[in-house]
Design an enzyme around this catalytic site. Structure first.
Site, PDB file in Angstrom:
ATOM      1  CE  LYS A  64      -1.202  -0.628   4.900  1.00  0.00           C
ATOM      2  NZ  LYS A  64       0.160  -0.450   5.362  1.00  0.00           N
ATOM      3  NE  ARG A  98      -0.847  -0.181  11.028  1.00  0.00           N
ATOM      4  CZ  ARG A  98       0.437  -0.374  11.218  1.00  0.00           C
ATOM      5  NH1 ARG A  98       0.877  -0.878  12.349  1.00  0.00           N
ATOM      6  NH2 ARG A  98       1.289  -0.094  10.264  1.00  0.00           N
ATOM      7  NE  ARG A 121       9.358  -5.339   3.841  1.00  0.00           N
ATOM      8  CZ  ARG A 121       8.278  -4.694   4.286  1.00  0.00           C
ATOM      9  NH1 ARG A 121       7.443  -4.137   3.435  1.00  0.00           N
ATOM     10  NH2 ARG A 121       8.031  -4.633   5.569  1.00  0.00           N
ATOM     11  NE  ARG A 140      10.628  -3.160   8.723  1.00  0.00           N
ATOM     12  CZ  ARG A 140       9.408  -2.664   8.510  1.00  0.00           C
ATOM     13  NH1 ARG A 140       9.178  -1.930   7.445  1.00  0.00           N
ATOM     14  NH2 ARG A 140       8.437  -2.896   9.345  1.00  0.00           N
ATOM     15  NE  ARG A 192       4.851  -6.674  10.747  1.00  0.00           N
ATOM     16  CZ  ARG A 192       5.602  -6.461   9.662  1.00  0.00           C
ATOM     17  NH1 ARG A 192       6.564  -7.288   9.335  1.00  0.00           N
ATOM     18  NH2 ARG A 192       5.392  -5.397   8.913  1.00  0.00           N
TER      19      ARG A 192
END
Ligand SMILES: [Zn+2]
Length: 249
Positions: free
Chosen positions: A45, A118, A157, A192, A203
């Site tokens: 997004k 959120r 990633r 990360r 998550r």
């Protein structure tokens, strides 16, 4: 539409009343556009926002970027540090920071929210802030991507840690030209800490839990557009899809 509690419905009614008051008594007329992008971690997004912003002539209000900014860190540092231990930011703090942000001239024509709201609580507070200006969200785009694909994307990633760059790469589909080095600024890339499988699964679980009531809320408001890109879509294809959904409505 099912399952919004009485308490939520009451708050929606209050927000509608405030908006009507702002429009008629304060004569605040709507001459701007506000949208929000929802989607799980790794849904793309942020990337979508960087294309959609210029297309709609709006600035992106990315909550992650705002929270990392120096002036915000200075003012809210202690309270933000407390949240880094527990995960989600308290709704009231998000609200306070957002209200302050929205007063900046960059958002006079409107904004695209990325990374907020959120939770249903944040959605109601955001609606309240906008209502006082006589406005409401015009559209909310939900990028719906399978959990399996999100896990695949996030584990591959790699991120540029340079705060002025933050480009992301994918070890298979979007490799840097030199292994482990950012094309843009030559900083060594990192994985990360929250992009490892166990953390990602947690998550995603949290995200699914929060997104369901949010979707019901925005469906009830009549502004939700659910977009499900085909597997393996490029960022440009996702952008084209969202663009056509927004212009045909
Ligand atoms: Zn970089």
């Amino acid at each position: 539409m099912a399952n919004l509690t009485l308490k939520v419905r009451w708050q929606m009614f209050v927000n509608d009343t405030i908006r009507a008051f702002a429009r008629h008594i304060l004569r605040r007329h709507k001459d701007n556009e506000h949208g929000a992008l929802l989607g799980g971690p790794g849904s793309g997004k942020g990337t979508l926002g960087t294309r959609l912003g210029p297309h709609r002539g709006l600035n992106l209000l990315g909550m992650g970027d705002v929270l990392r900014r120096e002036d915000i860190q200075k003012e809210y540092g202690d309270r933000l540090a407390a949240m880094s231990k527990g995960g989600l930011l308290p709704d009231a703090l998000v609200h306070e920071i957002l209200e302050r942000e929205l007063r900046m001239p960059a958002y006079k024509r409107g904004a695209i929210f990325d990374g907020v709201p959120r939770t249903l609580g944040q959605a109601l507070l955001l609606e309240r802030s906008l209502a006082w200006q006589g406005i409401s969200l015009d559209w909310v785009v939900l990028l719906e991507i399978d959990d399996e694909e999100l896990v695949e994307r996030l584990t591959h990633r790699r991120t540029c840690p340079n705060p002025n760059c933050r480009r992301t790469y994918h070890l298979i589909h979007n490799r840097p030209k030199v292994d482990g080095i950012c094309d843009e600024c030559k900083t060594p890339l990192i994985q990360r800490k929250d992009d490892v499988r166990e953390v990602i699964v947690e998550r995603l679980r949290k995200y699914r839990e929060e997104i369901t009531p949010l979707c019901i809320f925005y469906k009830t408001r009549g502004v939700l557009y659910e977009v499900k890109p085909a597997k393996g879509s490029t960022p440009q294809e996702v952008f084209d899809l969202v663009k056509s959904v927004l212009t045909s409505n």
